[in-house]
Design a protein around this motif. Structure first.
Motif, PDB file in Angstrom:
ATOM      1  N   THR A  78      61.284  19.274  35.570  1.00  0.00           N
ATOM      2  CA  THR A  78      60.241  17.980  35.893  1.00  0.00           C
ATOM      3  C   THR A  78      60.636  16.748  35.532  1.00  0.00           C
ATOM      4  OG1 THR A  78      58.431  19.873  35.137  1.00  0.00           O
ATOM      5  CG2 THR A  78      57.578  18.022  35.820  1.00  0.00           C
ATOM      6  N   ARG A  79      61.518  17.123  34.440  1.00  0.00           N
ATOM      7  CA  ARG A  79      62.021  15.007  33.956  1.00  0.00           C
ATOM      8  C   ARG A  79      62.753  14.511  35.761  1.00  0.00           C
ATOM      9  NH1 ARG A  79      62.453  11.885  29.509  1.00  0.00           N
ATOM     10  NH2 ARG A  79      60.380  12.882  29.092  1.00  0.00           N
ATOM     11  N   LYS A  81      63.159  15.550  37.887  1.00  0.00           N
ATOM     12  CA  LYS A  81      62.150  15.350  39.871  1.00  0.00           C
ATOM     13  C   LYS A  81      61.592  13.855  39.923  1.00  0.00           C
ATOM     14  CE  LYS A  81      58.777  17.342  42.325  1.00  0.00           C
ATOM     15  NZ  LYS A  81      58.140  18.270  42.926  1.00  0.00           N
ATOM     16  N   ASN A  82      60.879  13.938  38.423  1.00  0.00           N
ATOM     17  CA  ASN A  82      60.514  12.461  38.604  1.00  0.00           C
ATOM     18  C   ASN A  82      61.469  11.356  38.098  1.00  0.00           C
ATOM     19  OD1 ASN A  82      57.982  13.479  37.946  1.00  0.00           O
ATOM     20  ND2 ASN A  82      57.665  13.727  36.163  1.00  0.00           N
ATOM     21  N   GLU A  83      62.654  11.638  37.665  1.00  0.00           N
ATOM     22  CA  GLU A  83      63.452  10.091  37.461  1.00  0.00           C
ATOM     23  C   GLU A  83      64.690  10.042  38.553  1.00  0.00           C
ATOM     24  OE1 GLU A  83      64.059   8.487  35.456  1.00  0.00           O
ATOM     25  OE2 GLU A  83      62.701   8.910  33.855  1.00  0.00           O
ATOM     26  N   GLY A  84      64.052  11.299  39.750  1.00  0.00           N
ATOM     27  CA  GLY A  84      64.521  11.857  40.679  1.00  0.00           C
ATOM     28  C   GLY A  84      66.371  11.681  40.566  1.00  0.00           C
ATOM     29  N   LEU A  85      66.336  12.551  40.042  1.00  0.00           N
ATOM     30  CA  LEU A  85      67.975  12.949  39.901  1.00  0.00           C
ATOM     31  C   LEU A  85      68.414  14.274  40.184  1.00  0.00           C
ATOM     32  CD1 LEU A  85      68.207  11.692  36.367  1.00  0.00           C
ATOM     33  CD2 LEU A  85      69.277  10.402  38.280  1.00  0.00           C
ATOM     34  N   GLU A  86      67.323  15.161  40.969  1.00  0.00           N
ATOM     35  CA  GLU A  86      67.311  16.081  41.070  1.00  0.00           C
ATOM     36  C   GLU A  86      69.356  16.821  41.819  1.00  0.00           C
ATOM     37  OE1 GLU A  86      63.781  18.279  41.757  1.00  0.00           O
ATOM     38  OE2 GLU A  86      63.791  16.501  42.957  1.00  0.00           O
ATOM     39  N   SER A  87      69.857  15.222  43.062  1.00  0.00           N
ATOM     40  CA  SER A  87      70.497  15.394  43.831  1.00  0.00           C
ATOM     41  C   SER A  87      71.803  15.448  43.195  1.00  0.00           C
ATOM     42  CB  SER A  87      70.814  14.983  45.112  1.00  0.00           C
ATOM     43  OG  SER A  87      70.352  13.195  44.687  1.00  0.00           O
ATOM     44  N   ARG A  88      71.547  14.995  41.464  1.00  0.00           N
ATOM     45  CA  ARG A  88      72.913  13.990  40.840  1.00  0.00           C
ATOM     46  C   ARG A  88      72.401  15.669  39.714  1.00  0.00           C
ATOM     47  NH1 ARG A  88      71.921   8.145  39.876  1.00  0.00           N
ATOM     48  NH2 ARG A  88      74.369   7.889  39.188  1.00  0.00           N
ATOM     49  N   ARG A  89      72.194  16.092  39.052  1.00  0.00           N
ATOM     50  CA  ARG A  89      72.433  16.476  38.182  1.00  0.00           C
ATOM     51  C   ARG A  89      71.900  18.240  38.578  1.00  0.00           C
ATOM     52  NH1 ARG A  89      73.929  12.790  36.677  1.00  0.00           N
ATOM     53  NH2 ARG A  89      73.608  10.863  34.873  1.00  0.00           N
ATOM     54  N   LYS A  90      72.402  19.270  37.334  1.00  0.00           N
ATOM     55  CA  LYS A  90      72.317  20.468  37.843  1.00  0.00           C
ATOM     56  C   LYS A  90      70.854  20.820  37.407  1.00  0.00           C
ATOM     57  CE  LYS A  90      76.771  21.948  37.088  1.00  0.00           C
ATOM     58  NZ  LYS A  90      77.763  23.155  35.766  1.00  0.00           N
TER      59      LYS A  90
END
Length: 189
Positions: A78-79, A81-90
């Motif tokens: 969830t965090r 997704k909220n931070e917009g890091l889904e494409s940059r983190r596992k």
């Protein structure tokens, strides 16, 4: 003037950092979870799972402590997704039923080589005991050591050394590993 004590403190911190890094590489310290972003403290009796991630600038952020591993993994997802890091983190994968899918297990480490096989046969090649592989390095024209990379075999590392020397135009300054007519490296005497 606090220069002496400050220097000693910096040295102590560096020793602790190196020790912690070495412990982590041997699997000591914080226990890794089978899901991304979740850790369980190594203290005895600690039953909570911590969810952590690295923000966009690389700083480690602790989301919080959770009773179960699944709660921590969902908070991590969830965090991100909220931070917009889904494409940059596992991100932890979720199956059709909504259950978390465990991350793949690491393969077993390579077996330790006998002492006779650890000794370098080629120029620019050293054996790394901790990672159990061979590191290729060379010295550039200004005298600085440059690491080329780590390889499973001495031959791969020897060829990488030769390629680095030729690609940097150092043939007149540095020795190359000799190659026979079949294209195999000849061990140094």
């Amino acid at each position: 003037d606090d220069g002496g004590r400050a220097t000693a403190r910096v040295a102590d911190v560096e020793i602790l950092r190196r020790t912690y890094s070495a412990d982590r590489s041997r699997g000591l310290g914080v226990d890794a979870s089978p899901v991304a972003g979740v850790y369980s403290p190594s203290r005895r009796g600690a039953k909570k799972f911590q969810a952590r991630y690295r923000d966009a600038s690389g700083h480690r952020i602790t989301i919080g402590s959770f009773a179960t591993e699944e709660e921590a993994a969902r908070a991590y997802n969830t965090r991100l997704k909220n931070e917009g890091l889904e494409s940059r983190r596992k991100v932890n994968k979720v199956d059709e039923a909504g259950r978390l899918v465990e991350k793949p297990k690491k393969s077993a480490p390579r077996p330790e080589l006998p002492e006779s096989e650890r000794k370098s046969k080629y120029l620019g090649v050293n054996y790394r005991k901790l990672t159990r592989n061979f590191m290729a390095r060379y010295t550039n024209a200004s005298g600085k050591q440059k690491t080329i990379g780590c390889y499973v075999t001495q031959e791969e590392a020897g060829f990488a050394y030769n390629n680095a020397i030729t690609s940097n135009g150092l043939e007149s300054l540095r020795k190359l590993n000799k190659v026979d007519s079949a294209g195999r490296l000849i061990p140094k005497p």
